[in-house]
Scaffold this motif. Structure first.
Motif, PDB file in Angstrom:
ATOM      1  N   LEU A  11       0.850  -1.200   0.000  1.00  0.00           N
ATOM      2  CA  LEU A  11       0.000   0.000   0.000  1.00  0.00           C
ATOM      3  C   LEU A  11       0.884   1.248   0.000  1.00  0.00           C
ATOM      4  O   LEU A  11       0.747   2.130   0.835  1.00  0.00           O
ATOM      5  CB  LEU A  11      -0.933  -0.035   1.226  1.00  0.00           C
ATOM      6  N   CYS A  16      -1.912   2.981  -2.854  1.00  0.00           N
ATOM      7  CA  CYS A  16      -2.861   3.986  -2.375  1.00  0.00           C
ATOM      8  C   CYS A  16      -3.573   4.667  -3.541  1.00  0.00           C
ATOM      9  O   CYS A  16      -4.770   4.950  -3.469  1.00  0.00           O
ATOM     10  CB  CYS A  16      -2.145   5.015  -1.500  1.00  0.00           C
ATOM     11  N   ARG A  51       0.123   7.345   5.023  1.00  0.00           N
ATOM     12  CA  ARG A  51      -0.228   6.890   3.671  1.00  0.00           C
ATOM     13  C   ARG A  51      -1.093   7.905   2.943  1.00  0.00           C
ATOM     14  O   ARG A  51      -1.789   8.695   3.566  1.00  0.00           O
ATOM     15  CB  ARG A  51      -0.953   5.544   3.749  1.00  0.00           C
ATOM     16  N   CYS A  53      -3.785   7.349   1.395  1.00  0.00           N
ATOM     17  CA  CYS A  53      -5.174   6.889   1.216  1.00  0.00           C
ATOM     18  C   CYS A  53      -5.732   6.477   2.573  1.00  0.00           C
ATOM     19  O   CYS A  53      -4.975   6.196   3.507  1.00  0.00           O
ATOM     20  CB  CYS A  53      -5.224   5.713   0.239  1.00  0.00           C
TER      21      CYS A  53
END
Ligand code: HSE
Length: 440
Positions: A11, A16, A51, A53
């Motif tokens: 990720l 993301c 991150r 997202c």
């Protein structure tokens, strides 16, 4: 119909981007695919990392093998990059009957033949549009859109980092190391930027394109690569004075009963459209016998441009899940039992034109000595430029454009030129390609 459930390995930037695009465009994607696509699990290495997202709505794990063995998951999206453990995880997922979508160019270029054979055996799909030129749908264009053509050659600017570096050096007269540091900060470069600047990342992508264009097995180990570290601001300027731009070009071409597969800095005429592809942008120019040249241009890296290709592959897989699996498009465009054994030519057998830059003593007869060596190897001169000596120096830069010749003759001539007393140090040699349709 129930949603198709996906698991994402990694990720990071592209992972993301994929979560964000799937979320934002969910309704349109469902209308296109015919079924909803739901992320059920994703693997991460560092739970403390910030991150790009939201990480809610699906399960997280630090153990990627949980995703490839999760019976709930239909499609594994591999976005961790690199060869290992990506290869093992992908093979494990295939063995579990899962379809694969990957953005991993190194994995496909190096282990693609093995992965496709395993997928074929198991009757699952492996889609890899995002592996080449980021968001540009070049795999689909060649494999499907150009399926009626005999492809003669293709050339690409397929490493955004390298193109960004050459563009910044040329336009802003900035030194190589400084621009590379920028590219790393901006997130264009690979984790190991050597892969970008030495042409290895581009060679991975070129290997994939060549297989799809010519119907040959993936042969990354036979690709010739040369990086851009040795390109100076002076070379970029001299090339411009001669009407050329220097681009880090990936070239695949049918020639002499084989295939040329090469990545190196190349002088291309300024008037060619691809010469003005600047910054982090990518472009691929494909010459097909029926259509002629077509140019594909767009963002070759970045979170959402790459996610655009990942999601397109997901839609393809989901669509195919509801149709006759025997009519799927083959991985390398040609049926596996119909791949040809066209061999990759050694670099010494490749014909190209050349740009030479050497530092020559400013005295009578030097040009004649160099010209005599070139002539004795059957190499003809197209243009010569001699610059003024720098303040207090008694040597001058001598720049030459040479007509096409086989690389082995150029190598032999260079060895003799570099041994001349009148020539200082190494000769800078760059290849020149005019990119004419007939490539003569
Ligand atoms: N490092 C790669 C590039 C990322 O600069 O193009 C996309 O493959």
């Amino acid at each position: 119909m129930r949603p198709v459930r996906i698991g994402i390995l990694g990720l990071g930037t592209v992972g993301c981007g994929t979560v964000n695009v799937l979320g934002r465009n969910a309704e349109e994607i469902t209308r296109r695919a015919g079924r909803k696509i739901t992320v059920v699990q994703a693997s991460i290495r560092d739970p403390g990392k910030t991150r790009g997202c939201a990480i809610s709505g699906f399960a997280l794990t630090q153990d990627p093998s949980q995703i490839v063995t999760n019976p709930e998951i239909d499609i594994v999206v591999e976005l961790i990059g690199g060869l290992s453990p990506a290869r093992e995880l992908v093979l494990q997922a295939i063995a579990q009957g899962k379809h694969i979508v990957t953005a991993n160019k190194a994995l496909i270029a190096v282990h693609g033949n093995e992965i496709f054979a395993a997928a074929q055996d198991k009757g699952v799909m492996v889609a890899f549009e995002a592996a080449v030129a980021g968001g540009i749908p070049i795999i689909k264009a060649i494999r499907e859109g150009l399926a009626g053509n005999r492809i003669d050659w293709l050339v690409g600017i397929i490493n955004g980092t390298g193109n960004y570096i050459l563009t910044e050096m040329f336009e802003r007269k900035r030194p190589f190391a400084e621009v590379l540091a920028d590219a790393q900060r901006l997130g264009y470069a690979e984790a190991d930027p050597t892969l970008d600047v030495e042409g290895i990342d581009a060679a991975h992508k070129l290997t994939i394109l060549a297989s799809i264009a010519f119907g040959i097995p993936l042969q990354f180990d036979k690709a010739y690569t040369e990086g851009i570290r040795h390109i100076s601001l002076a070379d970029l300027q001299y090339a411009k004075e001669l009407g050329y731009r220097i681009k880090h070009l990936a070239i695949a071409r049918r020639s002499n009963g084989g295939v040329e597969l090469r990545v190196h800095p190349t002088l291309i005429p300024e008037r060619q459209l691809i010469a003005s592809v600047d910054g982090v942008m990518n472009a691929v120019l494909v010459q097909g016998d029926a259509l002629g040249p077509t140019l594909y241009y767009g963002a070759g890296a970045g979170a959402e441009p790459t996610a655009s290709a990942v999601v397109a592959d997901l839609v393809d897989v989901v669509r195919t899940l509801t149709t006759d699996p025997n009519n799927r498009v083959p991985h390398l465009a040609f049926q596996p039992n119909a791949l040809s054994d066209l061999h990759i030519l050694p670099m010494e057998q490749v014909h190209t034109s050349y740009y030479l830059r050497m530092q020559a003593r400013d005295r009578p007869g030097v040009l004649a000595e160099v010209a005599q060596i070139l002539a004795s190897h059957g190499i003809s001169i197209e243009a010569v430029v001699q610059k003024e000596p720098a303040e207090g120096e008694d040597s001058v830069p001598l720049i030459m454009l040479l007509h096409r010749v086989m690389e082995k003759h150029m190598n032999a001539a260079l060895e003799r030129i570099e041994a001349l007393d009148s020539i200082e140090g190494k000769v800078m040699r760059l290849r020149v390609e005019a990119l004419h349709k007939t490539w003569k």
